[in-house]
Design an enzyme around this catalytic site. Structure first.
Site, short mmCIF file in Angstrom:
data_model
loop_
_atom_site.label_atom_id
_atom_site.label_comp_id
_atom_site.label_asym_id
_atom_site.label_seq_id
_atom_site.Cartn_x
_atom_site.Cartn_y
_atom_site.Cartn_z
N GLU A 124 0.82 -1.22 0.00
CA GLU A 124 0.00 0.00 0.00
C GLU A 124 0.85 1.26 0.00
O GLU A 124 1.73 1.46 0.83
CB GLU A 124 -0.94 0.01 1.21
CG GLU A 124 -1.91 1.17 1.20
CD GLU A 124 -3.03 1.03 2.21
OE1 GLU A 124 -3.88 1.93 2.28
OE2 GLU A 124 -3.06 0.02 2.94
N LYS B 174 -8.81 -1.23 0.73
CA LYS B 174 -9.88 -1.71 1.59
C LYS B 174 -10.57 -2.87 0.89
O LYS B 174 -11.12 -2.71 -0.21
CB LYS B 174 -10.90 -0.61 1.92
CG LYS B 174 -10.50 0.25 3.09
CD LYS B 174 -10.44 -0.54 4.36
CE LYS B 174 -9.75 0.21 5.48
NZ LYS B 174 -9.52 -0.64 6.64
#
Length: 437
Positions: A238, A254
């Protein structure tokens, strides 16, 4: 600036060993390139200055005398490399002090590096860069070449693990999930990222751990740092923040599903992730939060979203992501941008400050660098940082890793617990394979 091109460099494994064994080293590596991410890896050691436990504004002042432009294609040609711990957020927001600080590592650590090595994955070329701020650039290049080309014998020591001890049991984690749902029902918060930590006794070298984990869990934002007192390892997928010129990008994740190694089963997991109203709602909430955070430092009207609900594939999991982009406003800088976004919304929740307060209440120990950010700020003030998930701390013979997920009203305790197991699987399997019991 002096720049030397090496067309046939050693392997990445060799570069990691040669730089990682020096004093105060860093490795910022893309052990898996994904959708245009991870074109470069960077290596360095022996910084000419270190900034520890102070504010980003102080790092700005330390870096100010060395500010310069970058006219090369190489994104990072030297500057500050280090991390902001999750708990640096206490310097930005007023958060209660309830969780135990049992790691004792600084909230901020950066080395200032003149000489760096930059590896371009597409061309296979290695570039050595030096500026000569504290000593002649030619001497720095000579030292870098010596590290790369001189005699070297990697010392790999046996590794062993003691039994893992969790700061939250399965039942305790389930109760924490239900407490978050109570807060959501009362209107306190929409989402909270809840995590749990495993810790054990460890013998061995952190660099050996990193070398194994980058093979077992490759990622575009991997990192190894050693301060001399502790070591930090991350194989993160990420991106927290990238700054190129005036352009800002953050890429929240997510939604996660495990990979099985069976293409047909993986397709089913993809469809489940695409169809999950819970995961889509989670990502939308965090995208809105990141839009708001970027808006604090962005040119009016420049904040926009790209690639919403995009799926990214890694060795053990599939993630759902998006990109939020903006143009940095006149009068703002990279340090203000980091402060505006930190800590990342995907690992706190929404609203961010209330979510951080609930995390402090429900997680018994402070997160340390987990869910903080590791990366660089160049002498030209371009920057790139990860969200430090899939990470391990090593200090004084104690090793730990932490895993979590976003809790919303639709969350079920059992599935949230299983998500933490899935996210930790690559780390656990690699450690079990390389370590003696």
């Amino acid at each position: 600036m002096k720049l030397v091109e090496i067309t046939e460099p050693p392997s990445l494994n060799t570069l990691i060993r040669r730089f990682g064994s020096r004093r105060l080293p860093f490795v910022l590596e893309s052990s898996q390139s994904n959708d245009g991410l991870g074109e470069w890896s960077f290596f360095g050691a022996e910084p000419f200055d270190v900034v520890v436990g102070r504010a980003l504004s102080e790092l700005r002042e330390v870096m100010r005398p060395w500010r310069m432009s970058n006219d090369t294609e190489i994104p990072f040609i030297g500057g500050a490399v280090g991390y902001l711990a999750y708990d640096y957020g206490r310097r930005i927001e007023s958060i209660p002090n309830a969780a135990l600080d049992d790691r004792g590592i600084p909230d901020m650590y950066f080395g200032i590096y003149d000489g760096v090595a930059a590896y371009h994955h597409k061309s296979g070329k290695l570039y050595l860069i030096a500026h000569g701020f504290k000593e002649p650039a030619k001497d720095i290049i000579k030292r870098l070449r010596g590290w790369i080309e001189g005699p070297f014998e990697a010392e790999v020591k046996p590794m062993s693990l003691g039994p893992w001890e969790w700061n939250l049991s399965k039942d305790e984690f389930a109760r924490a999930v239900e407490r978050v749902r109570e807060y959501i029902a009362s209107g306190d918060v929409y989402q909270v990222n809840l995590s749990r930590r495993a810790r054990c006794a460890f013998t061995g070298q952190g660099l050996d751990l990193y070398a194994a984990l980058r093979e077992g869990n490759p990622a575009p934002y991997s990192a190894y740092l050693s301060s001399g007192e502790f070591e930090f390892i991350s194989t993160s997928p990420e991106q927290f923040l990238q700054k190129k010129g005036s352009q800002l990008v953050t890429r929240p994740i997510k939604g996660t599903r495990p990979r099985s190694g069976d293409p047909e089963k993986d397709l089913i997991s993809e469809e489940e992730l695409r169809a999950s109203r819970k995961d889509r709602a989670e990502l939308l909430m965090i995208v809105d939060l990141e839009r708001n955070d970027l808006g604090r430092v962005a040119e009016f009207g420049s904040v926009h979203v790209e690639g919403l609900f995009q799926l990214e594939h890694y060795r053990s999991v599939i993630h759902q992501t998006a990109q939020v982009k903006a143009k940095l406003a006149e009068g703002e800088d990279v340090y203000r941008a980091l402060t505006a976004l930190f800590p990342g919304g995907s690992i706190t929740g929404a609203p961010k400050v209330r979510a951080m307060e609930i995390i402090e209440e429900l997680e018994p120990t402070r997160r340390g660098a987990y869910c903080g950010s590791v990366g660089y700020i160049g002498f030209n003030e371009d920057a790139e940082f990860n969200i430090a998930i899939r990470s391990l701390h090593l200090k004084a013979g104690r090793l730990d890793y932490q895993v979590g997920g976003g809790i919303v009203w639709d969350s079920e305790a059992e599935s949230e617990y299983q998500e933490t197991v899935d996210k930790g699987r690559a780390i656990c399997e690699t450690l079990d394979r390389i370590c003696q019991p």
